[in-house]
Design a protein around this motif. Sequence first.
Motif, PDB file in Angstrom:
ATOM      1  N   LYS A  12     -34.434  13.244  44.409  1.00 55.83           N
ATOM      2  CA  LYS A  12     -35.666  12.856  45.107  1.00 55.83           C
ATOM      3  C   LYS A  12     -36.540  14.052  45.451  1.00 55.83           C
ATOM      4  N   SER A  13     -37.824  13.839  45.430  1.00 50.73           N
ATOM      5  CA  SER A  13     -38.778  14.854  45.845  1.00 50.73           C
ATOM      6  C   SER A  13     -38.491  15.271  47.285  1.00 50.73           C
ATOM      7  N   GLY A  14     -38.406  16.600  47.524  1.00 54.61           N
ATOM      8  CA  GLY A  14     -38.164  17.108  48.866  1.00 54.61           C
ATOM      9  C   GLY A  14     -36.740  16.960  49.362  1.00 54.61           C
TER      10      GLY A  14
ATOM     11  N   ASN B  18     -39.314  22.841  41.346  1.00 56.62           N
ATOM     12  CA  ASN B  18     -38.527  23.980  41.773  1.00 56.62           C
ATOM     13  C   ASN B  18     -37.392  23.533  42.692  1.00 56.62           C
ATOM     14  N   SER B  19     -36.419  24.413  42.809  1.00 52.97           N
ATOM     15  CA  SER B  19     -35.248  24.105  43.615  1.00 52.97           C
ATOM     16  C   SER B  19     -34.673  25.414  44.134  1.00 52.97           C
ATOM     17  N   SER B  20     -33.874  25.324  45.153  1.00 50.18           N
ATOM     18  CA  SER B  20     -33.226  26.517  45.677  1.00 50.18           C
ATOM     19  C   SER B  20     -31.828  26.188  46.159  1.00 50.18           C
ATOM     20  N   LEU B  21     -31.007  27.220  46.151  1.00 50.07           N
ATOM     21  CA  LEU B  21     -29.649  27.145  46.691  1.00 50.07           C
ATOM     22  C   LEU B  21     -29.516  28.272  47.707  1.00 50.07           C
ATOM     23  N   HIS B  22     -29.183  27.925  48.911  1.00 53.39           N
ATOM     24  CA  HIS B  22     -29.028  28.917  49.979  1.00 53.39           C
ATOM     25  C   HIS B  22     -27.583  28.886  50.474  1.00 53.39           C
ATOM     26  N   ILE B  23     -26.969  30.058  50.535  1.00 51.00           N
ATOM     27  CA  ILE B  23     -25.617  30.163  51.078  1.00 51.00           C
ATOM     28  C   ILE B  23     -25.696  30.927  52.397  1.00 51.00           C
ATOM     29  N   THR B  24     -25.195  30.336  53.438  1.00 51.87           N
ATOM     30  CA  THR B  24     -25.178  30.964  54.758  1.00 51.87           C
ATOM     31  C   THR B  24     -23.869  31.728  54.940  1.00 51.87           C
ATOM     32  N   ALA B  25     -23.979  32.935  55.453  1.00 50.75           N
ATOM     33  CA  ALA B  25     -22.790  33.736  55.768  1.00 50.75           C
ATOM     34  C   ALA B  25     -21.834  33.793  54.585  1.00 50.75           C
ATOM     35  N   THR B  26     -22.242  34.491  53.544  1.00 52.67           N
ATOM     36  CA  THR B  26     -21.447  34.540  52.317  1.00 52.67           C
ATOM     37  C   THR B  26     -20.026  35.028  52.570  1.00 52.67           C
ATOM     38  N   GLN B  27     -19.131  34.545  51.718  1.00 51.91           N
ATOM     39  CA  GLN B  27     -17.740  34.978  51.715  1.00 51.91           C
ATOM     40  C   GLN B  27     -17.394  35.467  50.318  1.00 51.91           C
ATOM     41  N   THR B  28     -16.305  36.192  50.212  1.00 52.26           N
ATOM     42  CA  THR B  28     -15.925  36.720  48.889  1.00 52.26           C
ATOM     43  C   THR B  28     -15.637  35.597  47.913  1.00 52.26           C
TER      44      THR B  28
ATOM     45  N   PHE C  91     -28.939  22.913  49.409  1.00 50.39           N
ATOM     46  CA  PHE C  91     -29.694  22.743  48.177  1.00 50.39           C
ATOM     47  C   PHE C  91     -30.995  22.011  48.504  1.00 50.39           C
ATOM     48  N   GLN C  92     -32.093  22.491  47.891  1.00 48.56           N
ATOM     49  CA  GLN C  92     -33.388  21.828  48.109  1.00 48.56           C
ATOM     50  C   GLN C  92     -34.056  21.549  46.772  1.00 48.56           C
ATOM     51  N   PHE C  93     -34.768  20.433  46.721  1.00 46.37           N
ATOM     52  CA  PHE C  93     -35.574  20.081  45.564  1.00 46.37           C
ATOM     53  C   PHE C  93     -37.018  20.022  46.036  1.00 46.37           C
ATOM     54  N   GLY C  94     -37.904  20.730  45.363  1.00 44.10           N
ATOM     55  CA  GLY C  94     -39.279  20.841  45.809  1.00 44.10           C
ATOM     56  C   GLY C  94     -40.034  19.521  45.807  1.00 44.10           C
ATOM     57  N   GLU C  95     -41.113  19.488  46.584  1.00 46.97           N
ATOM     58  CA  GLU C  95     -41.921  18.274  46.675  1.00 46.97           C
ATOM     59  C   GLU C  95     -42.492  17.870  45.324  1.00 46.97           C
TER      60      GLU C  95
ATOM     61  N   SER D 151     -41.061  24.750  34.187  1.00 46.04           N
ATOM     62  CA  SER D 151     -42.442  24.703  33.718  1.00 46.04           C
ATOM     63  C   SER D 151     -42.979  23.274  33.714  1.00 46.04           C
ATOM     64  N   THR D 152     -42.096  22.298  33.859  1.00 47.66           N
ATOM     65  CA  THR D 152     -42.510  20.899  33.892  1.00 47.66           C
ATOM     66  C   THR D 152     -41.806  20.189  35.046  1.00 47.66           C
ATOM     67  N   THR D 153     -42.303  19.022  35.406  1.00 45.76           N
ATOM     68  CA  THR D 153     -41.688  18.215  36.452  1.00 45.76           C
ATOM     69  C   THR D 153     -40.325  17.720  35.982  1.00 45.76           C
ATOM     70  N   LEU D 154     -39.365  17.768  36.885  1.00 48.35           N
ATOM     71  CA  LEU D 154     -38.002  17.361  36.552  1.00 48.35           C
ATOM     72  C   LEU D 154     -37.661  16.038  37.214  1.00 48.35           C
ATOM     73  N   SER D 155     -36.946  15.196  36.517  1.00 47.79           N
ATOM     74  CA  SER D 155     -36.489  13.954  37.146  1.00 47.79           C
ATOM     75  C   SER D 155     -35.310  14.228  38.074  1.00 47.79           C
ATOM     76  N   ASN D 156     -34.552  15.282  37.768  1.00 45.97           N
ATOM     77  CA  ASN D 156     -33.448  15.664  38.624  1.00 45.97           C
ATOM     78  C   ASN D 156     -33.089  17.108  38.316  1.00 45.97           C
ATOM     79  N   ILE D 157     -32.327  17.706  39.182  1.00 40.84           N
ATOM     80  CA  ILE D 157     -31.849  19.057  38.920  1.00 40.84           C
ATOM     81  C   ILE D 157     -30.383  19.138  39.323  1.00 40.84           C
ATOM     82  N   GLN D 158     -29.623  19.879  38.539  1.00 43.47           N
ATOM     83  CA  GLN D 158     -28.202  20.050  38.818  1.00 43.47           C
ATOM     84  C   GLN D 158     -27.914  21.530  39.054  1.00 43.47           C
TER      85      GLN D 158
END
Lengths: 112, 113
Positions: free
Chosen positions: B51-53, B71-81, B63-67, B26-33
């Motif tokens: 850093k932004s972006g 917001n941020s996202s975590l994407h896993i390609t070709a998941t494994q068990t 892992f991405q940090f929004g401009e 809901s607010t701007t973040l200085s960093n995300i973990q």
Amino acid sequence: DAGITQSPRYKITETGRQVTLMCHQTWSHSYMFWYRQDLGHGLRLIYYSAAADITDKGEVPDGYVVSRSKTENFPLTLESATRSQTSVYFCASSGTMNQPQHFGDGTRLSIL
Amino acid sequence: GQQVMQIPQYQHVQEGEDFTTYCNSSTTLSNIQWYKQRPGGHPVFLIQLVKSGEVKKQKRLTFQFGEAKKNSSLHITATQTTDVGTYFCAGPGRPGGYNKLIFGAGTRLAVHP
């Protein structure tokens, strides 16, 4: 992480009893944290400490007491346990407030 | 107060499919973990974005940090068990960054072989 240990791993007690959960870290980290984890709530901060003899409330401090007489230890006490305090409790430490946190294995606490 | 929200709460995929979890503040973040917790285990730190972006990769994890640093996202390609577990994002409790971490509720990932 071998550097932060919690005890006991499991505890069953009755309502009204006092319970103390122990946390010990060997990294000499300044910051230590106590979280509780419940389904649907993620990790909620109970108390944290920035250094020996410095503690502060987190999001859900009611019913809990902490102390930090030594840098390496951060015990959490439930003075009079209630069923709503049944949860998994994690202790964590970090060098500074915003550095990554290292978690212990957790204590699974059941209050009957 | 500040909130960190994650979606979805739960996702199950077939092994080999991709997976993405999203984190919004809901607010701007200085960093995300980002942290991962295996079933029955404890949260383990994965990465920190500042850093932004910013985009960081760890093998199949991106892992991405929004401009706007909200917001941020975590994407896993070709998941494994071995990817099974709950993924948490966490950000500082107020703008400026020097406060306790607020954790999202997590996204639980199930991978079917």
